[in-house]
Design a protein around this motif. Structure first.
Motif, PDB file in Angstrom:
ATOM      1  N   TYR A 250       0.822  -1.209   0.000  1.00  0.00           N
ATOM      2  CA  TYR A 250       0.000   0.000   0.000  1.00  0.00           C
ATOM      3  C   TYR A 250       0.861   1.266   0.000  1.00  0.00           C
ATOM      4  N   ASP A 251       1.854   1.322   0.856  1.00  0.00           N
ATOM      5  CA  ASP A 251       2.659   2.539   1.006  1.00  0.00           C
ATOM      6  C   ASP A 251       3.363   2.927  -0.289  1.00  0.00           C
ATOM      7  N   ASN A 252       3.939   1.942  -0.954  1.00  0.00           N
ATOM      8  CA  ASN A 252       4.638   2.260  -2.201  1.00  0.00           C
ATOM      9  C   ASN A 252       3.677   2.639  -3.324  1.00  0.00           C
ATOM     10  N   GLU A 253       2.514   2.022  -3.344  1.00  0.00           N
ATOM     11  CA  GLU A 253       1.530   2.396  -4.362  1.00  0.00           C
ATOM     12  C   GLU A 253       1.093   3.844  -4.173  1.00  0.00           C
ATOM     13  N   VAL A 254       0.857   4.223  -2.931  1.00  0.00           N
ATOM     14  CA  VAL A 254       0.461   5.605  -2.637  1.00  0.00           C
ATOM     15  C   VAL A 254       1.578   6.572  -3.028  1.00  0.00           C
ATOM     16  N   ARG A 255       2.817   6.205  -2.707  1.00  0.00           N
ATOM     17  CA  ARG A 255       3.966   7.068  -3.048  1.00  0.00           C
ATOM     18  C   ARG A 255       4.048   7.304  -4.554  1.00  0.00           C
ATOM     19  N   VAL A 256       3.891   6.229  -5.331  1.00  0.00           N
ATOM     20  CA  VAL A 256       3.963   6.342  -6.794  1.00  0.00           C
ATOM     21  C   VAL A 256       2.808   7.199  -7.318  1.00  0.00           C
ATOM     22  N   LEU A 257       1.636   7.004  -6.784  1.00  0.00           N
ATOM     23  CA  LEU A 257       0.475   7.783  -7.212  1.00  0.00           C
ATOM     24  C   LEU A 257       0.668   9.272  -6.921  1.00  0.00           C
ATOM     25  N   GLU A 258       1.162   9.587  -5.741  1.00  0.00           N
ATOM     26  CA  GLU A 258       1.378  10.990  -5.371  1.00  0.00           C
ATOM     27  C   GLU A 258       2.465  11.624  -6.237  1.00  0.00           C
ATOM     28  N   THR A 259       3.495  10.833  -6.561  1.00  0.00           N
ATOM     29  CA  THR A 259       4.551  11.344  -7.438  1.00  0.00           C
ATOM     30  C   THR A 259       3.995  11.607  -8.835  1.00  0.00           C
ATOM     31  N   ALA A 260       3.180  10.690  -9.333  1.00  0.00           N
ATOM     32  CA  ALA A 260       2.586  10.844 -10.665  1.00  0.00           C
ATOM     33  C   ALA A 260       1.697  12.085 -10.728  1.00  0.00           C
ATOM     34  N   ILE A 261       0.911  12.309  -9.683  1.00  0.00           N
ATOM     35  CA  ILE A 261       0.039  13.488  -9.639  1.00  0.00           C
ATOM     36  C   ILE A 261       0.869  14.769  -9.694  1.00  0.00           C
ATOM     37  N   GLU A 262       2.027  14.741  -9.032  1.00  0.00           N
ATOM     38  CA  GLU A 262       2.921  15.900  -9.055  1.00  0.00           C
ATOM     39  C   GLU A 262       3.524  16.095 -10.454  1.00  0.00           C
ATOM     40  N   VAL A 263       3.969  15.001 -11.053  1.00  0.00           N
ATOM     41  CA  VAL A 263       4.608  15.073 -12.371  1.00  0.00           C
ATOM     42  C   VAL A 263       3.632  15.554 -13.444  1.00  0.00           C
ATOM     43  N   PHE A 264       2.390  15.084 -13.361  1.00  0.00           N
ATOM     44  CA  PHE A 264       1.401  15.416 -14.390  1.00  0.00           C
ATOM     45  C   PHE A 264       0.424  16.501 -13.937  1.00  0.00           C
ATOM     46  N   ALA A 265       0.916  17.378 -13.082  1.00  0.00           N
ATOM     47  CA  ALA A 265       0.074  18.455 -12.552  1.00  0.00           C
ATOM     48  C   ALA A 265      -0.495  19.349 -13.653  1.00  0.00           C
ATOM     49  N   ASP A 266       0.225  19.477 -14.761  1.00  0.00           N
ATOM     50  CA  ASP A 266      -0.223  20.331 -15.872  1.00  0.00           C
ATOM     51  C   ASP A 266      -0.931  19.544 -16.970  1.00  0.00           C
ATOM     52  N   ASN A 267      -1.207  18.274 -16.685  1.00  0.00           N
ATOM     53  CA  ASN A 267      -1.903  17.434 -17.662  1.00  0.00           C
ATOM     54  C   ASN A 267      -3.098  16.778 -16.970  1.00  0.00           C
ATOM     55  N   ASP A 268      -4.237  17.454 -17.041  1.00  0.00           N
ATOM     56  CA  ASP A 268      -5.425  16.993 -16.314  1.00  0.00           C
ATOM     57  C   ASP A 268      -5.845  15.583 -16.688  1.00  0.00           C
ATOM     58  N   LYS A 269      -5.724  15.255 -17.983  1.00  0.00           N
ATOM     59  CA  LYS A 269      -6.160  13.950 -18.448  1.00  0.00           C
ATOM     60  C   LYS A 269      -5.354  12.829 -17.793  1.00  0.00           C
ATOM     61  N   LYS A 270      -4.030  12.983 -17.769  1.00  0.00           N
ATOM     62  CA  LYS A 270      -3.178  11.953 -17.164  1.00  0.00           C
ATOM     63  C   LYS A 270      -3.280  11.976 -15.640  1.00  0.00           C
ATOM     64  N   ALA A 271      -3.304  13.158 -15.071  1.00  0.00           N
ATOM     65  CA  ALA A 271      -3.344  13.278 -13.613  1.00  0.00           C
ATOM     66  C   ALA A 271      -4.629  12.691 -13.030  1.00  0.00           C
ATOM     67  N   SER A 272      -5.727  12.819 -13.774  1.00  0.00           N
ATOM     68  CA  SER A 272      -7.025  12.349 -13.258  1.00  0.00           C
ATOM     69  C   SER A 272      -7.025  10.854 -12.980  1.00  0.00           C
ATOM     70  N   TYR A 273      -6.329  10.094 -13.821  1.00  0.00           N
ATOM     71  CA  TYR A 273      -6.247   8.641 -13.611  1.00  0.00           C
ATOM     72  C   TYR A 273      -5.649   8.334 -12.250  1.00  0.00           C
ATOM     73  N   PHE A 274      -4.559   8.997 -11.922  1.00  0.00           N
ATOM     74  CA  PHE A 274      -3.854   8.729 -10.667  1.00  0.00           C
ATOM     75  C   PHE A 274      -4.625   9.290  -9.466  1.00  0.00           C
ATOM     76  N   LYS A 275      -5.299  10.408  -9.659  1.00  0.00           N
ATOM     77  CA  LYS A 275      -6.093  10.975  -8.578  1.00  0.00           C
ATOM     78  C   LYS A 275      -7.260  10.050  -8.208  1.00  0.00           C
ATOM     79  N   LYS A 276      -7.906   9.489  -9.230  1.00  0.00           N
ATOM     80  CA  LYS A 276      -9.034   8.575  -8.976  1.00  0.00           C
ATOM     81  C   LYS A 276      -8.556   7.312  -8.264  1.00  0.00           C
ATOM     82  N   ARG A 277      -7.424   6.806  -8.705  1.00  0.00           N
ATOM     83  CA  ARG A 277      -6.896   5.576  -8.084  1.00  0.00           C
ATOM     84  C   ARG A 277      -6.503   5.847  -6.625  1.00  0.00           C
ATOM     85  N   LEU A 278      -5.904   7.006  -6.386  1.00  0.00           N
ATOM     86  CA  LEU A 278      -5.501   7.348  -5.024  1.00  0.00           C
ATOM     87  C   LEU A 278      -6.716   7.535  -4.128  1.00  0.00           C
TER      88      LEU A 278
END
Length: 282
Positions: A250-278
């Motif tokens: 769980y901890d590593n999955e959350v870490r990866v998701l939070e990192t992805a949300i940060e990386v794709f902060a300017d790309n709503d389409k990509k970021a939304s996938y990770f936000k929903k999963r988180l």
């Protein structure tokens, strides 16, 4: 997939039948149990090349757990028995192995010398430039090429100049091509560093995807390189989430998701996938 227990796999590594040994070594992929270290080290001298390589790969992926024992065995081994131990040490990516590789560039076995000099480049042993350069005069062609690759990994002005000097002194077209490739790689790394980018060695996604079938832990390690560099490719983050879910991590999955949300902060389409999963996780 093998149904062998840990004990069965360890015992079967000594079986006379190579098919049994192959099944045993495959079932130990991803293992981190210290009890497996000595049997796996013994397997690096198996008569079968596939068993030897896989044993070394598993030991390398164990990292800190196995590195001290690997150093001890590597120091005492001789000839061809050192080759796969050298590969395992390189795969640990532990900087403490650098002095042992420095010594190994003078080993009597060309295979050991080749892995040693290549490792010095991959481990970014900048202080060992002279040691790597010495390998450009090695009698073995493979060692010389490994030295060129290692200099390309260092990517310093001095390393690039050494490659250019070596290229000038050789007539062989393939050698010159290798030099050109190493120079191109080094200059690319220099530009990345100058722009403030994190320089991380990654392998193609397609290769890692295939790796998932045989060595999930190594696949995770390779995907993590993309995350470490915060690369703007969503596939590595997605695959890591899937693999960590399978591992119930769980901890590593959350870490990866939070990192992805940060990386794709300017790309709503990509970021939304990770936000929903988180959101589903929390």
């Amino acid at each position: 997939m093998s149904n062998l227990s840990f004990e069965e796999a360890i015992n079967n590594l000594s079986d006379d039948d190579v098919k049994v040994r192959k099944e045993a070594i495959e079932s130990l992929v991803g293992i981190t149990d210290e009890e497996a270290i000595e049997p796996l080290i013994k397997a690096t001298t198996d008569d079968n090349a596939q068993v030897r390589f896989k044993a070394a790969e598993i030991l390398g992926s164990m990292g800190d757990v196995a590195v001290d024992k690997l150093i001890e065995e590597f120091t005492n081994a001789e000839g061809k028995d050192k080759r796969f131990l050298a590969f395992a040490l390189k795969e640990t990516e532990d900087e403490k192995v650098i002095p042992y590789f420095v010594e190994a560039v003078d080993d009597e076995d060309f295979g050991v010398r080749k892995v040693a000099v290549r490792a010095l480049g991959e481990l970014q042993a900048d202080d060992e430039l002279d040691t790597i350069a010495k390998c450009l005069e090695d009698e073995d062609w493979g060692v010389k090429l490994a030295a060129i690759q290692a200099l390309g990994d260092l990517a310093t002005d001095e390393a690039i100049q050494l490659i250019k000097d070596a290229r000038k002194g050789e007539d062989d077209k393939d050698f010159k091509k290798s030099c050109n490739k190493a120079i191109k790689k080094a200059e690319k790394r220099q530009k990345a560093k100058a722009s403030g980018e994190t320089v991380v060695k990654v392998i193609p996604m397609s290769t890692i995807k295939e790796m998932e079938k045989t060595n999930m832990q190594k696949a995770i390690k390779e995907y993590e390189r993309y995350v470490e560099a915060k690369m703007a490719k969503d596939a590595p983050y997605k695959r890591l989430c899937v693999l960590y879910r399978k591992e119930n991590d769980y901890d590593n999955e959350v870490r990866v998701l939070e990192t992805a949300i940060e990386v794709f902060a300017d790309n709503d389409k990509k970021a939304s996938y990770f936000k929903k999963r988180l959101a589903k996780l929390k």
